[in-house]
Design an enzyme around this catalytic site. Sequence first.
Site, PDB file in Angstrom:
ATOM      1  N   ARG A 140       0.855  -1.178   0.000  1.00  0.00           N
ATOM      2  CA  ARG A 140       0.000   0.000   0.000  1.00  0.00           C
ATOM      3  C   ARG A 140       0.894   1.232   0.000  1.00  0.00           C
ATOM      4  O   ARG A 140       1.705   1.403   0.910  1.00  0.00           O
ATOM      5  CB  ARG A 140      -0.856  -0.049   1.266  1.00  0.00           C
ATOM      6  CG  ARG A 140      -2.054   0.837   1.219  1.00  0.00           C
ATOM      7  CD  ARG A 140      -2.918   0.564   2.420  1.00  0.00           C
ATOM      8  NE  ARG A 140      -2.343   1.079   3.645  1.00  0.00           N
ATOM      9  CZ  ARG A 140      -3.054   1.504   4.688  1.00  0.00           C
ATOM     10  NH1 ARG A 140      -4.372   1.436   4.647  1.00  0.00           N
ATOM     11  NH2 ARG A 140      -2.477   1.943   5.774  1.00  0.00           N
TER      12      ARG A 140
ATOM     13  N   THR B 129      -0.644   7.645  -0.999  1.00  0.00           N
ATOM     14  CA  THR B 129      -1.958   7.588  -1.657  1.00  0.00           C
ATOM     15  C   THR B 129      -2.872   6.517  -1.060  1.00  0.00           C
ATOM     16  O   THR B 129      -4.081   6.525  -1.310  1.00  0.00           O
ATOM     17  CB  THR B 129      -1.791   7.260  -3.153  1.00  0.00           C
ATOM     18  OG1 THR B 129      -1.240   5.934  -3.245  1.00  0.00           O
ATOM     19  CG2 THR B 129      -0.868   8.242  -3.845  1.00  0.00           C
TER      20      THR B 129
ATOM     21  N   ASP C  21       0.875  -2.164  12.159  1.00  0.00           N
ATOM     22  CA  ASP C  21       1.233  -2.689  10.835  1.00  0.00           C
ATOM     23  C   ASP C  21       1.516  -4.180  10.949  1.00  0.00           C
ATOM     24  O   ASP C  21       2.539  -4.594  11.510  1.00  0.00           O
ATOM     25  CB  ASP C  21       2.456  -1.941  10.291  1.00  0.00           C
ATOM     26  CG  ASP C  21       2.730  -2.319   8.849  1.00  0.00           C
ATOM     27  OD1 ASP C  21       2.936  -3.529   8.581  1.00  0.00           O
ATOM     28  OD2 ASP C  21       2.714  -1.437   7.983  1.00  0.00           O
TER      29      ASP C  21
ATOM     30  N   ASP D 163       4.903  -5.575   9.432  1.00  0.00           N
ATOM     31  CA  ASP D 163       6.077  -5.212  10.241  1.00  0.00           C
ATOM     32  C   ASP D 163       6.121  -6.000  11.541  1.00  0.00           C
ATOM     33  O   ASP D 163       7.191  -6.394  12.003  1.00  0.00           O
ATOM     34  CB  ASP D 163       6.066  -3.706  10.540  1.00  0.00           C
ATOM     35  CG  ASP D 163       6.507  -2.884   9.337  1.00  0.00           C
ATOM     36  OD1 ASP D 163       7.183  -3.449   8.450  1.00  0.00           O
ATOM     37  OD2 ASP D 163       6.167  -1.696   9.282  1.00  0.00           O
TER      38      ASP D 163
HETATM   39  O1  LIG Z   1      -6.970  -2.385   3.021  1.00  0.00           O
HETATM   40  P1  LIG Z   1      -5.756  -1.602   2.672  1.00  0.00           P
HETATM   41  O2  LIG Z   1      -5.916  -0.136   2.928  1.00  0.00           O
HETATM   42  O3  LIG Z   1      -5.258  -1.871   1.295  1.00  0.00           O
HETATM   43  O4  LIG Z   1      -4.635  -2.024   3.710  1.00  0.00           O
HETATM   44  C1  LIG Z   1      -4.384  -3.343   4.044  1.00  0.00           C
HETATM   45  C2  LIG Z   1      -3.071  -3.793   3.483  1.00  0.00           C
HETATM   46  O5  LIG Z   1      -1.995  -3.095   4.117  1.00  0.00           O
HETATM   47  C3  LIG Z   1      -1.089  -4.048   4.658  1.00  0.00           C
HETATM   48  O6  LIG Z   1      -0.091  -4.368   3.753  1.00  0.00           O
HETATM   49  P2  LIG Z   1       1.189  -3.427   3.529  1.00  0.00           P
HETATM   50  O7  LIG Z   1       0.957  -2.479   2.403  1.00  0.00           O
HETATM   51  O8  LIG Z   1       1.602  -2.823   4.826  1.00  0.00           O
HETATM   52  O9  LIG Z   1       2.273  -4.448   3.008  1.00  0.00           O
HETATM   53  P3  LIG Z   1       3.053  -5.567   3.842  1.00  0.00           P
HETATM   54  O10 LIG Z   1       2.099  -6.692   4.066  1.00  0.00           O
HETATM   55  O11 LIG Z   1       4.181  -5.918   2.956  1.00  0.00           O
HETATM   56  O12 LIG Z   1       3.508  -4.933   5.139  1.00  0.00           O
HETATM   57  C4  LIG Z   1      -1.981  -5.232   4.944  1.00  0.00           C
HETATM   58  O13 LIG Z   1      -1.264  -6.430   5.109  1.00  0.00           O
HETATM   59  C5  LIG Z   1      -2.897  -5.250   3.770  1.00  0.00           C
HETATM   60  O14 LIG Z   1      -2.375  -5.914   2.640  1.00  0.00           O
HETATM   61  O1  LIG Z   2      -4.092  -0.918  10.402  1.00  0.00           O
HETATM   62  C1  LIG Z   2      -3.513  -1.322   9.369  1.00  0.00           C
HETATM   63  C2  LIG Z   2      -3.848  -0.849   8.094  1.00  0.00           C
HETATM   64  C3  LIG Z   2      -3.187  -1.337   7.007  1.00  0.00           C
HETATM   65  N1  LIG Z   2      -2.222  -2.251   7.173  1.00  0.00           N
HETATM   66  C4  LIG Z   2      -1.873  -2.709   8.401  1.00  0.00           C
HETATM   67  O2  LIG Z   2      -0.971  -3.552   8.527  1.00  0.00           O
HETATM   68  N2  LIG Z   2      -2.527  -2.244   9.481  1.00  0.00           N
HETATM   69 MG   LIG Z   3       2.681  -3.573   6.164  1.00  0.00          MG
END
Ligand SMILES: O=P(O)(O)OC[C@H]1O[C@H](OP(=O)(O)OP(=O)(O)O)[C@H](O)[C@@H]1O
Ligand SMILES: O=c1cc[nH]c(=O)[nH]1
Ligand SMILES: [Mg+2]
Length: 209
Positions: free
Chosen positions: A104, A108, A200, A203
């Site tokens: 994400r 944006t 997150d 993370d």
């Molecule tokens: O519903 P949304 O607003 O799209 O957010 C949710 C997304 O954000 C996080 O991923 P992230 O972009 O942090 O990637 P990661 O799993 O690599 O940390 C989470 O694991 C989802 O995939």
């Molecule tokens: O709360 C949140 C939103 C997006 N992605 C995450 O990992 N946590």
């Molecule tokens: Mg993430």
Amino acid sequence: MSKVVVINHPLIQHKLTIMRDKNTGSREFREMVKEIGMLMVYEITRDLPLKEIEIETPVTKTKSKVLVGKKLAVIPILRAGLGMVDGILEMIPAAKVGHVGLYRDPETLQPVEYFCKLPQDVEERDFLVVDPMLATGGSAAAAIKLLKEKGAKSIKLVCLVGCPEGVKFVQDEHPDVDIFLAALDEKLNDHGYIVPGLGDAGDRIFGTK
Ligand SMILES: O=P(O)(O)OC[C@H]1O[C@H](OP(=O)(O)OP(=O)(O)O)[C@H](O)[C@@H]1O
Ligand SMILES: O=c1cc[nH]c(=O)[nH]1
Ligand SMILES: [Mg+2]
């Protein structure tokens, strides 16, 4: 319209509380993601078809039920979705695993695709798209769209923590996809994080922050 099922079994709620606590470290957080994934499978697979076969117990001949052998595939949204795969596979060892890489954009909040590898027989499989977090819903909706473009006909979305904004977005974009959650939280904050949420997920699973 699709259904939204919150699987609020006491064991799941207890494990989710451990995940939400900011003092929980990566090792325990990972264990909880895996275990909740495993527990959610009971509800998600409730409609799996069965057939009757004849067997012999040590006492007598009888008829008993087995799974028909439906083709299933688990699709984690990278990275955080990976944490749910092992628990689900312990319950459904024959499932294939495909991967959709999305992150994400922090400015944006739009999902950016960077990887896609699916099982070959997409049209014949039932898919479980898995990701711990359903925030804006952008990532889940994009992953589902990708699967549909490749020919997927039957998709369920499985997340641990969702919020009304994300549920609505996915339902509007994909009214045929049922959504399973361990918790439906209050809202999104100005940075697109779920409140109260758990931070997150990626993370915390991988210890990258
Ligand atoms: O519903 P949304 O607003 O799209 O957010 C949710 C997304 O954000 C996080 O991923 P992230 O972009 O942090 O990637 P990661 O799993 O690599 O940390 C989470 O694991 C989802 O995939
Ligand atoms: O709360 C949140 C939103 C997006 N992605 C995450 O990992 N946590
Ligand atoms: Mg993430």
